[in-house]
Design an enzyme around this catalytic site. Structure first.
Site, short mmCIF file in Angstrom:
data_model
loop_
_atom_site.label_atom_id
_atom_site.label_comp_id
_atom_site.label_asym_id
_atom_site.label_seq_id
_atom_site.Cartn_x
_atom_site.Cartn_y
_atom_site.Cartn_z
N HIS A 17 26.13 36.30 35.64
CA HIS A 17 25.70 36.30 34.23
C HIS A 17 26.66 35.39 33.49
O HIS A 17 27.50 35.88 32.72
CB HIS A 17 25.75 37.71 33.64
CG HIS A 17 24.72 38.66 34.17
ND1 HIS A 17 23.48 38.79 33.60
CD2 HIS A 17 24.73 39.50 35.22
CE1 HIS A 17 22.77 39.70 34.27
NE2 HIS A 17 23.51 40.15 35.27
N HIS A 20 24.01 36.31 42.21
CA HIS A 20 23.75 37.06 40.98
C HIS A 20 24.95 37.00 40.06
O HIS A 20 25.95 37.69 40.26
CB HIS A 20 23.42 38.52 41.33
CG HIS A 20 22.89 39.34 40.18
ND1 HIS A 20 21.59 39.79 40.12
CD2 HIS A 20 23.48 39.78 39.04
CE1 HIS A 20 21.41 40.48 39.01
NE2 HIS A 20 22.55 40.49 38.34
N HIS A 70 16.00 42.69 37.60
CA HIS A 70 16.92 43.83 37.78
C HIS A 70 16.10 45.12 37.92
O HIS A 70 15.40 45.50 36.98
CB HIS A 70 17.81 44.00 36.54
CG HIS A 70 18.87 42.95 36.38
ND1 HIS A 70 18.60 41.61 36.34
CD2 HIS A 70 20.22 43.06 36.24
CE1 HIS A 70 19.73 40.94 36.17
NE2 HIS A 70 20.73 41.79 36.11
N ASP A 80 28.09 39.26 39.98
CA ASP A 80 27.63 39.89 38.74
C ASP A 80 28.47 39.46 37.54
O ASP A 80 28.73 38.29 37.36
CB ASP A 80 27.62 41.41 38.93
CG ASP A 80 26.49 42.11 38.16
OD1 ASP A 80 25.81 41.44 37.37
OD2 ASP A 80 26.29 43.31 38.35
N HIS A 84 19.95 44.56 42.51
CA HIS A 84 20.62 45.86 42.41
C HIS A 84 19.92 46.96 43.22
O HIS A 84 20.46 47.46 44.17
CB HIS A 84 20.81 46.30 40.95
CG HIS A 84 21.66 45.38 40.17
ND1 HIS A 84 22.90 44.98 40.60
CD2 HIS A 84 21.45 44.73 38.99
CE1 HIS A 84 23.43 44.15 39.72
NE2 HIS A 84 22.57 43.97 38.73
#
Lengths: 425, 425
Positions: free
Chosen positions: A61, A59, A222, A308, A254
């Site tokens: 971004h 995960h 999410h 993340d 999450h």
């Protein structure tokens, strides 16, 4: 007898609890043996220390990465903020960014991850039909292709303003764009909270599954709403998964609610995760200390880990380092002898083993790459050589990544990407 | 014009929010100016990055350090355990250890701390009249003296089996031993939970204050009992402090109860901390996520940080690295938008500043060394040069400690102690 490309001599393999030689040829793990007889063009003495598979960062971004950089203090993190501010911040930031700039930041993020030992990434990417359109998917797709010899990347476009028709269309287009004929990894449908973000649980779930089923791709969404609202959303996600025959194709990221719900509710959710083979991903930055990590893993739920955000307007933190993530998770999950279960479990050798699994095998299961993942003959030689003798000491000492190998090539040494593998400017 | 010993050129000073030159002479910070005119025997170009004071590690246990080392997996941490097992584990471990071995481990721990930028340590040391006697205090006192040019160390003997007369006697003897005429730092009375460990709140507190007042030394005691039991213990500790005229001489370490109590109870405790100038120390390994760090600091309570255990039978973790501690604290205290206050505060620039304070100035206040601590003219040149431009980025990126200076001498570079300053074998 011909020679191998590389042999890692005296490597400790956790799965065998044994010190072995690992021979690599033509990008693949060719032989694992107590003592490989043949020689190699390059022999690396591991000295009994740990060799593990490349980390799976389930995960990230990478489109947002480094948004906070460039000033003496992290930009966009001057003070605490309400999570509802993230969307306007995102729109404001990307309005000023070009595809080239986003690509460059994504490449820097990839380099940071690879130098830390990551060889597989799943990254979420924002798309927004009202403002910045598909630019982030264009950038991340380009970065993925440029960095193809460093890391395998799965792209998860996440459309804002779901469930409008325009948002469904752009999500569809994003999946197409990221799933070009050359792309080795399929794209997935992403998104955020049906309730908290999109204000319509049913229409959001329907929109996600409409797009996913039409293009026959998986989902990774999410679910951040807490408590029973998050629990109810997971109930409905499970029901949509079953109704669409999407078992083993859905990941819920999450799931903060799992750290809020009582055990009897959790047990029911775990039964559902098992029925629909749903994967869960938690991230060290925001894992709640009561996240039932041990319970989920011991119930055979796939529970992977992601690092993340990296230095962006959501979190100023982030070194794209799964091993750092495992250390922080261990300290977060340490527990409280007074009121919380599993006190000290994640300090123990067994608990640290579970955290190690989350950044390796569990990640491979979440990404659906378990058939080619791990230190076994025939698998791609995606390996990390540490300067510590076990996963436990690697986490504790934040071991130096002496060598990172991708498809049999040494791409990073001592925590630094080799210059010839640099992809950023 | 004579030359200085060392000048750090273009150093960012947080307190001034300015880039300056720092001149060092005869172990002391001689001049701080926009541009120091004189030259130096050694000039270090800092390039606008951060120079901070050496870290204050307000809570260590260097006598136990490395007890878990020496095997492929951490010893004594195979599985989770009840905290009541710590005492028998301690007795078992130290029964096998010699003073030389404990000294050697303590020196290795000191080296690890100094290489990470620590120049002041307060360490707790176990004494036990029933089993291992004063051996740990002998060892740590010796280590302190051997490493005197690397770090200033305050020793806190903590007697087991308080409040017996024998335990009071050995605690007294330990203070004497650690406060030899040459020792630059006074020893303090230590100990653990009057209720949970010693089963007699009143007699424990009385014993501690008897020994402390007799020798006119301060106290630093572990208050780990949770909830209202811990709160009540802090009430009584406050009352003993006032009754003995011990304002500003008492530190309560851990205080997990502060993370369990409701705000109105907390407010009353904070009033008491203020009245008796009591210092609080928290440690990243065991800080509870609801620890009211922000509230305590903003109420002007001295709240310092310690790295606690290093790879022993209590915690397998530990790199004696305050900067790592700050990163982990930040992630632990991240909060939960659903149910917990101060969501994202410790991700923010202000929150990260507070964590930085805890490993620097707040520590100096807790150790009572604030009169000679900090990057100011006239203070000992105990400094760290980072490769990042601010405390925030130093925490986030886990900055390289380019140079660590103790009393004006460069003792460590790039995270490694210089060989000529090595004190372990």
């Amino acid at each position: 007898m011909s020679t191998y490309d590389i042999i890692l001599r005296n490597a400790y393999l956790m799965a065998r609890d044994q010190v072995v030689d690992i021979a690599i040829d033509d990008g693949v793990i060719a032989e694992i043996d107590d003592a490989v007889e043949r020689t190699a063009d390059r022999e690396i003495q591991v000295g009994g220390d740990l060799v593990g598979p490349g980390f799976v960062d389930s995960h990230m971004h990478i489109d947002k990465s480094f948004a906070a950089c460039g000033r003496r203090h992290p930009k966009g993190n001057d003070s605490a903020f309400d999570f509802r501010e993230i969307m306007p911040r995102e729109e404001e930031y990307f309005a000023e960014m070009t595809v080239d700039e986003i690509t460059e930041n994504a490449l820097k993020d990839i380099e940071m991850a690879v130098a830390a030992g990551t060889t597989y990434i799943r990254t979420h990417v924002a798309v927004n039909h009202e403002t910045f359109g598909l630019q982030n998917v264009e950038a991340v797709t380009r970065a993925r292709d440029v960095a193809a010899n460093l890391v395998d990347i799965q792209i998860v476009p996440a459309a804002r303003h779901i469930p409008s028709e325009e948002s469904k269309q752009i999500l569809h287009d994003a999946i197409e764009l990221a799933s070009g004929s050359e792309s080795p990894e399929p794209a997935l449908v992403g998104g955020s909270d049906p309730a908290g973000a999109n204000k319509d649980i049913e229409r959001t779930l329907k929109a996600w599954f409409d797009v996913a089923t039409k293009q026959d791709v998986g989902l990774d969404v999410h679910i951040q709403d807490g408590g029973t609202l998050g629990g109810y959303t997971l109930d409905r996600l499970h029901e949509y998964t079953e109704a669409n025959g999407y078992e083993d194709r859905v990941t819920a990221s999450h799931c903060y609610c799992l750290s809020h719900l009582p055990n009897h509710h959790l047990d029911r959710l775990i039964d559902q995760f098992t029925e629909s083979d749903m994967n869960i991903v938690t991230c060290y930055q925001s894992t709640r200390p009561t996240m039932p990590v041990r319970k989920l893993l011991e119930s055979n739920v796939t529970l992977a880990h992601g690092t993340d955000n990296d230095r962006d307007f959501v979190f100023p933190h982030g070194n794209a380092d799964s091993l750092e993530g495992a250390l922080i998770e261990s300290n977060k999950l340490h527990g409280d002898r007074t009121f919380v279960e599993d006190y000290r479990w994640f300090d123990s050798n067994e608990g640290l083993d579970q955290l190690w699994e989350m950044i390796t095998e569990q990640g491979a299961r979440a990404l659906g790459i378990e058939d080619r993942y791990g230190v076994s003959e025939g698998n791609p030689a995606d390996l990390v050589v540490f300067d510590e003798p076990s996963p436990q000491w690697a986490i504790i000492a934040q071991a130096t990544r002496r060598f990172v190998l991708k498809n049999g090539a040494v791409v990073a040494e001592d925590g630094e990407l080799l210059p010839e593998y640099s992809v950023s400017e």
